[in-house]
Write a protein that holds these residues in place. Structure first.
Motif, PDB file in Angstrom:
ATOM      1  N   VAL A  46     -11.359   3.700  -0.383  1.00  0.00           N
ATOM      2  CA  VAL A  46     -11.416   2.733  -1.481  1.00  0.00           C
ATOM      3  C   VAL A  46     -12.828   2.215  -1.726  1.00  0.00           C
ATOM      4  CG1 VAL A  46      -9.024   2.008  -1.246  1.00  0.00           C
ATOM      5  CG2 VAL A  46     -10.791   0.847   0.086  1.00  0.00           C
ATOM      6  N   LYS A 104     -10.334  -2.267  12.405  1.00  0.00           N
ATOM      7  CA  LYS A 104      -9.462  -2.822  11.368  1.00  0.00           C
ATOM      8  C   LYS A 104      -8.321  -3.668  11.952  1.00  0.00           C
ATOM      9  CE  LYS A 104      -8.498   0.966   9.068  1.00  0.00           C
ATOM     10  NZ  LYS A 104      -7.981   1.830   7.985  1.00  0.00           N
ATOM     11  N   ARG A 159     -13.940  -0.331   4.066  1.00  0.00           N
ATOM     12  CA  ARG A 159     -13.477   0.339   2.849  1.00  0.00           C
ATOM     13  C   ARG A 159     -13.490   1.860   3.018  1.00  0.00           C
ATOM     14  NH1 ARG A 159     -12.633  -1.398  -2.041  1.00  0.00           N
ATOM     15  NH2 ARG A 159     -12.635  -3.613  -2.526  1.00  0.00           N
ATOM     16  N   THR A 210     -10.385   3.119   4.743  1.00  0.00           N
ATOM     17  CA  THR A 210      -9.088   2.724   4.208  1.00  0.00           C
ATOM     18  C   THR A 210      -8.673   3.610   3.039  1.00  0.00           C
ATOM     19  OG1 THR A 210      -9.477   0.419   4.860  1.00  0.00           O
ATOM     20  CG2 THR A 210      -7.761   0.820   3.215  1.00  0.00           C
ATOM     21  N   TYR A 267      -4.340   0.450   0.959  1.00  0.00           N
ATOM     22  CA  TYR A 267      -4.944  -0.727   0.342  1.00  0.00           C
ATOM     23  C   TYR A 267      -4.058  -1.288  -0.762  1.00  0.00           C
ATOM     24  CZ  TYR A 267      -8.419  -3.696  -1.943  1.00  0.00           C
ATOM     25  OH  TYR A 267      -9.088  -4.773  -2.491  1.00  0.00           O
ATOM     26  N   HIS A 268      -3.446  -0.401  -1.545  1.00  0.00           N
ATOM     27  CA  HIS A 268      -2.636  -0.835  -2.684  1.00  0.00           C
ATOM     28  C   HIS A 268      -1.152  -0.923  -2.362  1.00  0.00           C
ATOM     29  CE1 HIS A 268      -6.102  -0.608  -5.289  1.00  0.00           C
ATOM     30  NE2 HIS A 268      -6.325   0.638  -4.944  1.00  0.00           N
ATOM     31  N   ASP A 301      -4.856  -3.401   6.516  1.00  0.00           N
ATOM     32  CA  ASP A 301      -6.057  -2.838   5.904  1.00  0.00           C
ATOM     33  C   ASP A 301      -6.544  -3.741   4.773  1.00  0.00           C
ATOM     34  OD1 ASP A 301      -6.139   0.255   6.966  1.00  0.00           O
ATOM     35  OD2 ASP A 301      -4.110  -0.502   6.791  1.00  0.00           O
ATOM     36  N   ARG A 302      -5.614  -4.200   3.960  1.00  0.00           N
ATOM     37  CA  ARG A 302      -5.959  -5.068   2.834  1.00  0.00           C
ATOM     38  C   ARG A 302      -6.501  -6.409   3.329  1.00  0.00           C
ATOM     39  NH1 ARG A 302      -4.657  -5.003  -2.676  1.00  0.00           N
ATOM     40  NH2 ARG A 302      -5.787  -6.721  -3.650  1.00  0.00           N
ATOM     41  N   ILE A 342     -10.216  -6.119   4.570  1.00  0.00           N
ATOM     42  CA  ILE A 342     -11.181  -6.000   3.471  1.00  0.00           C
ATOM     43  C   ILE A 342     -11.292  -7.324   2.726  1.00  0.00           C
ATOM     44  CG2 ILE A 342     -11.623  -4.860   1.262  1.00  0.00           C
ATOM     45  CD1 ILE A 342     -10.385  -2.337   2.455  1.00  0.00           C
TER      46      ILE A 342
END
Length: 590
Positions: free
Chosen positions: A147, A345, A375, A378, A383-384, A396-397, A400
């Motif tokens: 990402v 992470k 980033r 990931t 992430y999404h 992960d989100r 970040i």
């Protein structure tokens, strides 16, 4: 297929127009007065490939007779196709080792099929697609890229990891043409990737007996500045010995002198190793003892780097608590402790370091910050990933988001004290406000609240403390211990308030959106609930009833609107506006 020199009908032409060498008879085509046109064999094979692919992608008409369970998801397969295309599956199905469901459909766990390594759902589908169609599929972007917007994705960790999974699957399922294809892809990564990212390539090459790839990887690792501790932690003994041998042969090179200084003092290296082993055993007290018995410091042993990379987050917290390590220390490769934490992470470790003064803006020698490192590790899929309300947020989100907010945070903005006009000045009312705020945070944002409480060392608080306070429940801060003096009670309450205030501070610092929701909720909907014991008995009774109803109604609101939140892609860390509207609306209905 039977051959016919001269077909007697058009049907005969379509079914027997191939010669033994696979070409179309010129005489036959000439008899119809037409040009041979494209190779019919290619056309037929293309149509066959498409038909088999249809079986794979169309679940309504798949007629699959077995399921392979991977990451909890069943993938329907046809044993006759897999057995004819793969010797591995042929032997597997002969043994009939799968379990069957009520309908008699066999089931196989992917984890049981792999003697080593891991193959994810997307990687398996790519390999399965080739088995069915004979055509290589492109790698899905959501699992084979990172990402980081400035990354070319030609050697980032997700791209490497996905290629490694494809190699594992191709080797295990005995598909040599795919093994050759992915070996070339991995060879291309070796020269471009960071040396730590070469390690998974070396491991898969070793297990898959890819000698050329093994040699390339060993050479890259041996001639790099990767520390021997990382190499020993990551690689099997056989590979480690080969790297040490190659490294020993190159010790006379000037560029390697710096990286071999530690090995020149065996006693010093032994003492450092003891500290690392004590950390592996989660024994921080032994670490303290070893420090007093030698002249080695935590920084000289890179103990904090080691703990952040390999130890339990609780051990990291205890090492930080010693106050003997520099949180912004760089190791021989130029990585700070926060850089190492970004590679791992783990949100709690990252937040622990930041609260102890770790600088998020520090760059590696090649210009990477902690957030850019995170980033590049990931995948977009992670992430999404959508998170259901009241469920844990993706780690992960969180990593970040925390690092990005720290980068944007004004260093002078240190005043995060509670400023709500609804909070009374006396100690009990402040505690009541804080207890309720943290309780609601645990309900609305469980992952973020737990992380903030862990960092603040705040013990678990009971939900909706205001209501339990009025009932005189066990363990409430309003209860009186006859053996506790007023001074002792004040100290206890002040200590509790300090822990809760630090929890709120951590929430405001690292989860501002969540804090915004709680601020609005506490100010708009709960002002009267801080005075449960004021007013007439009837007024107090109504307030208590409203509190219980509000608790139940909030829970019902989240359950009812969960599907709507999920469809809109709102996660528990970024749902401030919609969550606020829902809670306000439900509360006003009372």
């Amino acid at each position: 297929m039977a051959q016919s020199a001269e077909p007697s009908s058009s049907l005969s032409f379509t079914s027997s127009s191939y010669l033994s060498n696979g070409s179309v008879s010129h005489n036959i085509c000439s008899s119809y007065g037409s040009d041979p046109g494209p190779n019919l064999e290619v056309i037929s094979l293309s149509k066959l490939s498409s038909s088999l692919e249809h079986l794979l992608v169309d679940s309504d008409s798949s007629y699959s007779d077995a399921d392979i369970i991977i990451e909890g998801t069943p993938v329907g397969v046809h044993r006759c196709i897999l057995a004819s295309r793969s010797k591995f599956f042929s032997e597997l199905f002969k043994g009939d080792k799968g379990s069957s469901d009520k309908g008699g459909k066999l089931k196989y766990q992917m984890s049981d099929l792999l003697p080593f390594g891991k193959v994810g759902h997307e990687a398996f589908l790519v390999v399965l697609g080739y088995i069915y169609t004979g055509k290589p599929r492109p790698s899905p972007m959501e699992v084979s890229t990172c990402v980081d917007n400035v990354c070319a994705h030609d050697a980032c960790r997700p791209a490497i990891n996905f290629a490694v999974e494809l190699m594992y699957a191709s080797f295990i399922f005995q598909i040599p043409e795919l093994v050759s294809l992915f070996q070339r892809r991995l060879l291309n990564f070796v020269g471009k990737a960071l040396v730590e990212d070469v390690i998974p390539i070396l491991i898969v090459a070793f297990h898959c007996q890819l000698n050329q790839l093994v040699i390339q990887c060993i050479d890259r690792v041996a001639r790099s500045d990767l520390d021997h501790v990382s190499i020993e932690k990551e690689l099997p003994l056989e590979l480690l010995q080969k790297i040490k041998l190659l490294h020993h042969n190159s010790q006379n090179d000037a560029e390697n002198n710096a990286s071999t200084d530690d090995t020149l003092d065996p006693l010093r290296q032994k003492r450092i190793s003891r500290i690392h082993k004590a950390l592996d055993s989660d024994d921080v007290e032994l670490v303290k003892l070893l420090l007093t018995e030698s002249d080695i410091t935590l920084d000289e042993a890179n103990a904090l780097h080691y703990a952040v990379a390999y130890c339990d987050p609780k051990v990291v917290s205890e090492v930080l608590g010693l106050g003997l390590a520099d949180v912004n220390l760089r190791n021989s490769r130029g990585y700070t402790v926060l850089h190492i934490a970004a590679m791992r992470k783990e949100p709690s470790i990252i937040v622990s370091l930041l609260t102890k003064g770790a600088c998020a803006s520090e760059l590696t020698f090649d210009g990477q910050s902690a957030v850019s490192i995170c980033r590049r590790l990931t995948r977009p899929k992670d992430y999404h990933a959508k998170t259901e309300q009241l469920k844990e947020t993706n780690k992960d989100r969180i990593c970040i988001d925390v690092l990005e907010r720290e980068m944007r945070r004004n260093p002078m903005a240190g005043d995060v004290s509670i400023s709500s006009h609804t909070m009374a000045d006396d100690l009990h009312m402040k505690l009541l406000y804080l207890e309720n705020r943290v309780a609601f945070a645990r309900l609305f944002f469980p992952t973020e609240a737990k992380l903030a409480m862990d960092i603040a060392h705040a013990e678990t608080t009971s939900e909706f403390a205001g209501l339990t306070a009025s009932k005189g429940s066990s363990g409430n801060f309003r209860e009186v211990d006859l053996n506790e003096t007023p001074i002792m009670q004040n100290r206890r309450l002040l200590s509790r308030m300090e822990a809760l205030m630090k929890t709120v501070e951590m929430g405001r610092r690292y989860f501002p959106h969540c804090s915004e929701v709680l601020d609005k909720f506490m100010e708009d909907d709960l002002p009267d609930l801080f005075y449960l014991e004021k007013g007439t008995q009837e007024e107090q009774r109504i307030k208590r009833i409203r509190f219980v109803e509000l608790k139940d109604d909030v829970q019902k609101a989240f359950n009812k609107d969960k599907a709507e939140f999920t469809r809109s892609g709102i996660s528990s860390s970024s749902s401030s506006s919609s969550l606020k509207d829902t809670v306000n609306y439900k509360a006003r209905r009372l």
